[in-house]
Design an enzyme around this catalytic site. Structure first.
Site, PDB file in Angstrom:
ATOM      1  N   LEU A   1      28.771 119.590  31.894  1.00 18.61           N
ATOM      2  CA  LEU A   1      27.588 119.079  32.587  1.00 18.61           C
ATOM      3  C   LEU A   1      27.931 117.647  32.946  1.00 18.61           C
ATOM      4  CD1 LEU A   1      24.326 120.083  30.639  1.00 18.61           C
ATOM      5  CD2 LEU A   1      24.849 120.565  33.031  1.00 18.61           C
ATOM      6  N   ASP A   2      27.704 117.248  34.197  1.00 23.10           N
ATOM      7  CA  ASP A   2      28.101 115.892  34.560  1.00 23.10           C
ATOM      8  C   ASP A   2      27.276 114.858  33.794  1.00 23.10           C
ATOM      9  OD1 ASP A   2      25.814 114.849  36.274  1.00 23.10           O
ATOM     10  OD2 ASP A   2      26.319 116.641  37.426  1.00 23.10           O
ATOM     11  N   ARG A   3      27.762 113.651  33.783  1.00 23.60           N
ATOM     12  CA  ARG A   3      27.186 112.581  32.953  1.00 23.60           C
ATOM     13  C   ARG A   3      25.711 112.342  33.258  1.00 23.60           C
ATOM     14  NH1 ARG A   3      26.601 106.995  32.522  1.00 23.60           N
ATOM     15  NH2 ARG A   3      27.303 106.118  30.520  1.00 23.60           N
TER      16      ARG A   3
END
Length: 234
Positions: free
Chosen positions: A100-102
């Site tokens: 999951l991106d930041r």
């Protein structure tokens, strides 16, 4: 067994991560730097950064569901101040199943099972991941219709998916592929900016009321179903 699978099954990383470690010369077999495609035979000593590794017993496998907060990066590199592994601080070596991106939050799985991680991140297995997305302006019916058909991003067209509007600026979406920042790029194609993105489900495992920043081990029933859907026989 191929060396990348051995490293993944030993809980060091996913298979893709194992390939990188091999390319970097950090994996050895009987004291010799391993090469891509090498086979591990019974009695061989495999080491990662000079430390011998071995395959865990199947009943010792770890399967974790974590509600990732915004600002945490899905990397096993502990040199990153915001890395997910240090945040969870689990006593055994684990790694994320996908990312999951930041700037996104919600459900992510972590494990030491390389075979499972490999199968869950391969598009051809068709595993569903569900998200709740908020954007910066009112959603139109044509937007929902268009993103379901496929959107040109990253020199390809996204696979057909399911999407539905849940509010003036909010919609739900179910994907079976995982391109880099896929939902954000799909929205940007239609001049929408994502202001909040939450993964709420992976296959049969739902985020539910699990608090942000908290992890839990999967129940035996959840684990059994996860392995069954991933076509892994244990």
């Amino acid at each position: 067994m191929r060396i990348n699978r051995y490293v993944a099954q030993a809980g060091i990383s996913s298979r893709r991560g194992a390939d990188r470690l091999i390319d970097e010369g950090r994996i050895t077999i009987n004291g010799q730097v391993a090469v891509t495609g090498a086979q591990v035979q019974e009695g061989d000593v495999v080491a990662f950064d000079g430390v011998a590794i071995s395959l865990p017993r199947e009943d010792d496998r770890v399967y974790i569901a974590f509600n990732k907060p915004v600002g945490i990066t899905c990397t096993s590199d502990r040199r990153r101040k915001d890395n997910i592994i240090s945040y969870i601080n689990y006593p055994k070596r684990i790694f994320t199943v996908g990312r999951l991106d930041r700037d996104s939050r919600g459900l992510i799985l972590l494990t030491d099972d390389g075979d499972l991680a490999y199968r869950l991140t391969r598009t051809e297995y068709g595993h569903e991941k569900e998200y709740r997305v908020t954007v910066d302006k009112s959603i139109t019916p044509s937007f929902i219709e268009s993103i379901q058909k496929g959107v040109p991003i990253l020199d390809t067209v996204t696979m057909p998916c399911r999407a539905w509007q849940t509010g003036d600026k909010e919609f739900g979406i179910i994907l079976t592929q995982g391109l880099n920042r896929q939902i954000r790029r799909m929205c940007e194609h239609f001049r929408y900016s994502v202001t909040d993105l939450v993964r709420t489900r992976i296959m049969h495992i739902a985020l539910g009321s699990q608090p942000v920043g908290i992890w839990r081990e999967l129940t035996p029933k959840e684990t059994e179903e996860l392995l069954r859907l991933s076509r892994i026989k244990r």
